[in-house]
Design an enzyme around this catalytic site. Structure first.
Site, mmCIF file in Angstrom:
data_model
loop_
_atom_site.group_PDB
_atom_site.id
_atom_site.type_symbol
_atom_site.label_atom_id
_atom_site.label_comp_id
_atom_site.label_asym_id
_atom_site.label_seq_id
_atom_site.Cartn_x
_atom_site.Cartn_y
_atom_site.Cartn_z
ATOM 1 N N GLU A 1 -33.149 -1.878 2.984
ATOM 2 C CA GLU A 1 -34.009 -3.053 2.938
ATOM 3 C C GLU A 1 -33.467 -4.114 1.989
ATOM 4 O O GLU A 1 -32.247 -4.289 1.860
ATOM 5 C CB GLU A 1 -35.448 -2.612 2.588
ATOM 6 C CG GLU A 1 -35.991 -1.589 3.580
ATOM 7 C CD GLU A 1 -37.481 -1.364 3.487
ATOM 8 O OE1 GLU A 1 -37.912 -0.224 3.658
ATOM 9 O OE2 GLU A 1 -38.225 -2.329 3.264
ATOM 10 N N ASP B 1 -46.666 -3.073 8.391
ATOM 11 C CA ASP B 1 -45.645 -2.420 7.583
ATOM 12 C C ASP B 1 -46.298 -1.974 6.268
ATOM 13 O O ASP B 1 -47.461 -2.264 5.987
ATOM 14 C CB ASP B 1 -44.447 -3.370 7.356
ATOM 15 C CG ASP B 1 -43.151 -2.603 7.091
ATOM 16 O OD1 ASP B 1 -42.074 -3.119 7.404
ATOM 17 O OD2 ASP B 1 -43.243 -1.458 6.592
HETATM 18 C C1 GLC Z 1 -40.644 0.124 5.124
HETATM 19 C C2 GLC Z 1 -39.912 -0.593 6.230
HETATM 20 C C3 GLC Z 1 -40.250 -0.091 7.610
HETATM 21 C C4 GLC Z 1 -40.616 1.380 7.542
HETATM 22 C C5 GLC Z 1 -41.882 1.502 6.725
HETATM 23 C C6 GLC Z 1 -42.300 2.962 6.530
HETATM 24 O O1 GLC Z 1 -40.951 -0.758 4.089
HETATM 25 O O2 GLC Z 1 -39.992 -2.020 6.269
HETATM 26 O O3 GLC Z 1 -39.101 -0.328 8.441
HETATM 27 O O4 GLC Z 1 -40.818 1.889 8.846
HETATM 28 O O5 GLC Z 1 -41.787 0.874 5.460
HETATM 29 O O6 GLC Z 1 -41.370 3.629 5.727
#
Ligand code: GLC
Length: 621
Positions: A499, A308
């Protein structure tokens, strides 16, 4: 165990390509920066394997055409590299191609879970893939296969359900939609099944993501553009559970959180994104047992594992080289390093030179990345057909989204059958700013990372849908009116979030919302409440004053789908995909919790359907 995605000839071509690659090119393929960080020419120079748009990582102007031009420039650079290995561009199209102004925005997953309709989700997957491919993008960081256990979590709405079986079925359906007629066809889109594993099982108060002392220098959280309200949100519980620690035992992890990954792999998924969270105190990004022994070994996952956003940095804060070594050795194949990609490349190069990371681990990672790229046919057709741009936000997709909205609505109270309403009936009072707020009905991950209020993208608000039905509608944003009405509809919404910014310790209605309800209650004979929310809210105290309650979740751009069902054009058929807690004491969900409504609750207005037993008129509530 899913069959290998490549033929033996294709596997051989991957091996041959691997043999020709330098260590630098291999590490380049394992590197994924954010598009705003990549210096011109670096995709070519470093043979970067991927570039992403983070939440809101949009071109200016934000149009489908300019998206295609932006992404295309990165493809061109990749094709100029020594080996011309095609690039994978990734986006979060988690409810349609939601970053793109003009794209169809579908209901968030919590609403799709309430439909229990796998065929619908499959069709949404196909429509989403077409709109994503139209912008020359072939990788979508979806589906989230989270199985949320505590609705105080800001990512609850990204989960289909608290029920593992519902999550598994709908995730597999979306993946089938992304695949279309085959991964090698030019409009397939690589799904990223996320976030491995037990991202939704963390304990409240265990997250260390947001430190008040470093807020001003946190480049990622700055993207949320929360300003001063950030501190207020922290006081409300923001970043208290997201990215926290999951304390469940392995039996629970395997029973509740692993099956959706098994279903996704069976459906052909070739990418998994790792969770920020920890399990039993160890960051998932350092969990060799789960990433390599379980996911790649036991489940036979032949695709590649991506980190991530900046997540590996959390393994050993302050010691980046150790983060890199431990993440790659645990089983990470590609690292999402949005900002300092050259630091990552240099660090991994040193790790290999020093023997801390083996060449065979590097080869395994790159083999997996190339496997996905070959499976997608990127070497034969690295670019998509620009004619697809006509499909972005097209009428057919919006009609599909409207169907999804209709099927996602859950009727939880309907005393005296006040619903459906009669469009030819007396003038209807509609109150609440949220009734005419497209951003509120779309929620987070819409145009910007956190989402926003107002006309953020073309669509139809719930109010516009009611007005288009031809009935007499009086709209009062604040509920102040000078006469009485037979029926009042109050629309309440959570402010958009994404988030951990949406983690909340208090899920009660705000004082302003309660005051609005009281004003309208005093002016109407029957009161209907429509909730636009990313999760069940604590409404036990207010519910007895309501004649009807509709959970509308986060329906997206096609708000007229809500009006269709309120006016009886379509019946209510949705079923709760989460328990609805009676109070905060009933969180996180557990067997002894008291519920206002159980998973599966939902009244119907379809005369031919069997009404949900035991909740006929909810007289007791
Ligand atoms: C974010 C999220 C993830 C996402 C990634 C790219 O922090 O946790 O779900 O796909 O970063 O944006």
């Amino acid at each position: 165990m899913a069959p290998h995605p490549l033929s033996s000839a294709q596997q051989q071509s991957v091996e041959q390509l691997l043999e020709t690659m330098t260590l630098s090119e291999k590490i380049g393929q394992m590197t994924q920066p954010e598009k705003n960080s990549v210096k011109p020419g670096d995709v070519t120079r470093l043979s970067l394997g991927s570039v992403l748009s983070g939440g809101g990582g949009n071109p200016d102007p934000n149009t489908p055409q300019s998206w295609r031009e932006m992404v295309g420039a990165f493809h061109e650079e990749a094709q100029q590299s020594r080996l011309g290995i095609p690039l994978l561009y990734g986006v979060d199209a988690v409810h349609g191609h939601n970053n793109v102004v003009g794209a169809t925005v579908f209901p968030h997953n919590i609403g799709l879970g309430a439909t229990r309709d796998a065929d619908l989700v499959r069709r949404i997957g196909r429509a989403t893939a077409l709109e994503v491919a139209a912008t020359d993008v072939r990788w979508d960081f979806a589906p989230a296969v989270s199985v949320p256990q505590d609705v105080r979590w800001g990512r609850t709405y990204e989960g289909y359900s608290q029920d593992t079986g519902v999550v598994s079925e709908l995730a597999a359906a979306l993946i089938e939609g992304f695949r279309g007629d085959g991964w090698a066809t030019p409009t397939s889109v690589l799904p990223s099944v996320k976030h491995f594993i037990a991202d939704a099982a963390t304990t409240w108060g265990t997250s260390r993501r947001a430190d008040r002392s470093t807020l001003a220098t946190d480049r990622t959280l700055a993207i949320a553009q929360m300003g001063q309200s950030f501190v207020e949100l922290l006081d409300l519980g923001a970043w208290q559970i997201d990215q926290g620690n999951s304390e469940i035992d392995e039996a629970t992890l395997r029973a509740v959180h692993l099956p959706p990954y098994q279903a996704a792999i069976e459906a052909g998924a070739l990418n998994v994104m790792v969770s920020y969270s920890s399990w039993q105190g160890l960051k998932m990004h350092a969990q060799h047992y789960l990433l390599t022994e379980v996911l790649k070994g036991e489940l036979g996952f032949a695709g590649f594992v991506v980190s991530d956003w900046e997540a590996i940095d959390q393994i050993h804060p302050g010691d980046y080289d150790r983060c890199v070594v431990d993440a790659i050795n645990a089983g990470l194949d590609m690292v999402m390093v949005p900002f300092d990609y050259e630091r990552f490349i240099a660090s991994l190069g040193r790790a290999v030179q020093s023997g801390q990371v083996s060449e065979s681990r590097i080869d395994d990672a790159v083999r997996r990345i190339l496997t996905a790229k070959v499976a997608l046919g990127l070497f034969e057709h690295p670019r998509t057909d620009p004619a697809l741009l006509n499909l972005v936000g097209c009428a057919e997709h919006r009609t599909l989204a409207r169907e999804a909205v209709q099927k996602s609505l859950v009727l939880l109270k309907n005393v005296g059958d006040v619903l459906p309403l009669d469009p030819a009936g007396p003038e209807l009072l509609v109150a609440g700013e949220a009734a005419d707020d497209l951003g509120a009905q779309c929620g987070g991950w819409t145009i910007s990372w956190m989402g926003g209020h107002g006309p953020v993208t073309p669509g139809t608000t719930l109010l516009e849908g009611l007005q288009a039905a031809g009935g007499q509608v009086h709209f009062s944003p604040d509920g102040v009116v000078d006469r009485d009405y037979p029926v009042g509809v109050v629309v309440l919404a959570e402010a958009p979030y994404a988030e951990g910014m949406g983690d909340r310790s208090d899920l009660s209605l705000s004082a302003d919302q309660v005051a609005l309800l009281e004003r309208v209650r005093a002016r109407c004979t029957r009161l209907v409440v429509v909730l636009l929310s990313g999760r069940p809210l604590i409404i036990t105290e207010q519910l007895p004053q309501w004649d009807a309650l509709v959970a509308a979740w986060l329906p997206g751009t096609e708000g007229q789908g809500v009006a269709d069902v309120l006016y009886g054009e379509r019946p209510f058929t949705g079923k709760l995909s989460f328990d609805w807690p009676h109070s905060h004491a009933d969180l996180p969900r557990r067997p002894e919790a008291t519920l206002l409504f159980p998973l599966g609750a939902g009244l119907t207005t379809d005369a031919d359907s069997i009404r949900f037993p035991g909740l006929q008129d909810n007289a007791k509530v």
